[in-house]
Design an enzyme around this catalytic site. Structure first.
Site, mmCIF file in Angstrom:
data_model
loop_
_atom_site.group_PDB
_atom_site.id
_atom_site.type_symbol
_atom_site.label_atom_id
_atom_site.label_comp_id
_atom_site.label_asym_id
_atom_site.label_seq_id
_atom_site.Cartn_x
_atom_site.Cartn_y
_atom_site.Cartn_z
ATOM 1 N N LYS A 7 0.851 -1.198 0.000
ATOM 2 C CA LYS A 7 0.000 0.000 0.000
ATOM 3 C C LYS A 7 0.874 1.230 0.000
ATOM 4 O O LYS A 7 2.004 1.197 0.507
ATOM 5 C CB LYS A 7 -0.871 0.021 1.248
ATOM 6 C CG LYS A 7 -2.099 0.887 1.124
ATOM 7 C CD LYS A 7 -3.175 0.122 0.398
ATOM 8 C CE LYS A 7 -4.470 0.864 0.319
ATOM 9 N NZ LYS A 7 -5.559 -0.058 -0.053
ATOM 10 N N ASP B 78 -6.824 4.418 -4.806
ATOM 11 C CA ASP B 78 -7.494 4.235 -3.515
ATOM 12 C C ASP B 78 -8.102 5.589 -3.151
ATOM 13 O O ASP B 78 -8.383 6.379 -4.056
ATOM 14 C CB ASP B 78 -6.489 3.717 -2.468
ATOM 15 C CG ASP B 78 -7.180 3.051 -1.286
ATOM 16 O OD1 ASP B 78 -7.696 3.759 -0.421
ATOM 17 O OD2 ASP B 78 -7.218 1.810 -1.233
HETATM 18 N N1 GLU Z 1 -7.228 0.214 -3.356
HETATM 19 C C1 GLU Z 1 -8.043 -0.938 -3.618
HETATM 20 C C2 GLU Z 1 -8.093 -1.832 -2.396
HETATM 21 O O1 GLU Z 1 -7.955 -1.400 -1.284
HETATM 22 C C3 GLU Z 1 -7.590 -1.657 -4.875
HETATM 23 C C4 GLU Z 1 -6.173 -2.124 -4.838
HETATM 24 C C5 GLU Z 1 -5.669 -2.607 -6.179
HETATM 25 O O2 GLU Z 1 -6.442 -2.605 -7.129
HETATM 26 O O3 GLU Z 1 -4.505 -2.955 -6.237
HETATM 27 O O4 GLU Z 1 -8.353 -2.998 -2.503
#
Ligand code: GLU
Length: 413
Positions: free
Chosen positions: A104, A144
């Site tokens: 993340k 996100d």
């Molecule tokens: N940000 C989204 C999540 O928390 C998607 C993450 C992604 O697609 O890599 O799952």
């Protein structure tokens, strides 16, 4: 908000580790991120002044594949929040059984106060700072909170300039014209809806006419509201960072999405009365969808929740203390990393299409998504029943076992 999300993530892991009898060595590896990248980078503001921004990328675990997870732009971002979110991504990819680890990213900034050119320079500056650590086979970011397909496009462009060639698989959630996947935009919401469809079956509730409230009206929340209302549910309340609105006879979700786009808030929508975010959580409901930020349902308000199902479209909305209370009150919680796994699953499809150079239709994407989410829901429910625990612990049991198996096969433990 008070609570530290990373401590909460560690508490959840500890509880799950006890339930499945996880070996201490495996537990120790999984308690902490594999790698933390903490960067400060300069950005020229429109005024001509140079400001230094602080960003993070946490690579939590890569035993099952490249790290995967979004990037948040938020003024209250902290390293501990990003660490928690990276841990949850690890469980999310594992429970969905897609070949990724977890990661993340975050940049401390307030997109609401930045011009589009400043946002572009922040996006590019952040990628320059972390470029050597990411890549289609290393770590694949995505959108996100407060990051968009346009931001992904700038990030892709910056990365490709650095490596000197096309590398569309380095980032997902891209616009369609740059190798994005059909269906990625509303994929998180679509996954949430599949899990709700399965949960109402378990509880014997009818979705048609069910009363729903959605906290948070961003990418996930607004699509969940529209989709559920198309399926016959009644969206009685929604909220965003400025406050909430309520109409006991249901709000017209599509018009509301237009209103939000036009005015930047759900407030002021015709025929609705204003309520606070905390009032929304405690309404008389069938389904509550937290789709905003972490730590919304806590030891303090969990006992007042009347919903039968909580579908966690947001990451980390419920604290461990609240989980105990909700389980005691027989509220069926669809845990975040299962409930909102639709986003990363379609990110995975996007990455596959990029590597393959061949693109699917939205129908194909959603058909494949449905299979993955429904299977993940079923295996979590099975584990929850086997161990007589809630769905969060069921999903943890499935996910941890998969990550542990990969680590063992690699000889890490
Ligand atoms: N940000 C989204 C999540 O928390 C998607 C993450 C992604 O697609 O890599 O799952």
């Amino acid at each position: 908000m008070g609570e530290n999300p990373f401590e909460n993530a560690q508490k959840q892991l500890e509880k799950a580790a006890k339930i499945i009898g996880l070996e201490p060595a495996v537990h120790s590896i999984l308690r902490e991120p594999m790698r933390i990248i903490d960067v400060h980078f300069p950005v020229k503001m429109d005024s001509g002044e140079t400001r230094i921004f602080n960003g993070f990328r946490v690579q939590y675990n890569n035993a099952r594949g490249p790290c995967k997870g979004g990037i948040r732009f938020h003024p209250a971002e902290t390293l501990d929040t990003v660490k928690a979110l990276a841990a949850w991504m690890t469980w999310k990819c594992a429970v969905a059984n897609i070949p990724y680890g977890g990661g993340k990213g975050g940049v401390i900034c307030n997109p609401k106060e930045l011009s589009s050119t400043e946002l572009e320079r922040i996006s590019r500056g952040y990628i320059r700072a972390i470029a050597q650590f990411i890549g289609p086979d290393k770590d694949v970011p995505a959108p996100d909170v407060y990051t968009t397909p346009q931001i992904m496009a700038w990030m892709l462009d910056e990365y490709e300039k650095i490596v000197g060639g096309a590398a569309p698989g380095v980032i997902t959630g891209k616009p369609l014209a740059l190798g994005g996947s059909a269906g990625r935009e509303d994929a998180t919401a679509q996954g949430v809806v599949y899990t709700i469809r399965e949960a109402v079956k378990v509880l014997g509730i009818e979705l048609r006419g069910a009363k729903v409230a959605v906290q948070g009206f961003g990418n996930a929340g607004s699509f969940v509201a529209t989709k559920l209302s198309e399926m016959g549910a009644s969206i009685v309340a929604v909220s965003d960072s400025r406050g909430g609105i309520y109409n006991e006879n249901g709000l017209a979700a599509k018009d509301l999405a237009k209103h939000k786009e036009q005015y930047g808030t759900v407030l002021g929508f015709a025929g609705a009365k204003e309520i606070s975010n905390s009032e929304l959580l405690e309404l008389e409901l069938d389904i509550l969808v937290p789709a905003a930020l972490e730590n919304q349902i806590t030891g303090e308000n969990a006992g007042k929740i009347k919903a039968k199902i909580i579908a966690e479209a947001a990451n980390g909305p419920t604290t461990p203390e609240a989980d105990e209370i909700l389980f005691g009150n027989k509220v069926f919680v669809i845990p975040d990393f299962l409930c909102n796994a639709g986003g990363v699953t379609v990110s995975y499809f996007e990455w596959v299409q990029n590597l393959y150079g061949y693109y699917w239709t939205k129908e194909e994407v959603f058909e494949k998504l449905d299979k993955i989410i429904t299977t993940a829901f079923e295996s979590s429910l099975k584990a929850a029943r086997e161990h007589s625990v809630d769905m969060r612990m069921g999903a943890y049991a499935v996910a941890i076992k998969r990550v542990a198996e990969a680590m063992k096969l690699r000889g890490w433990v």
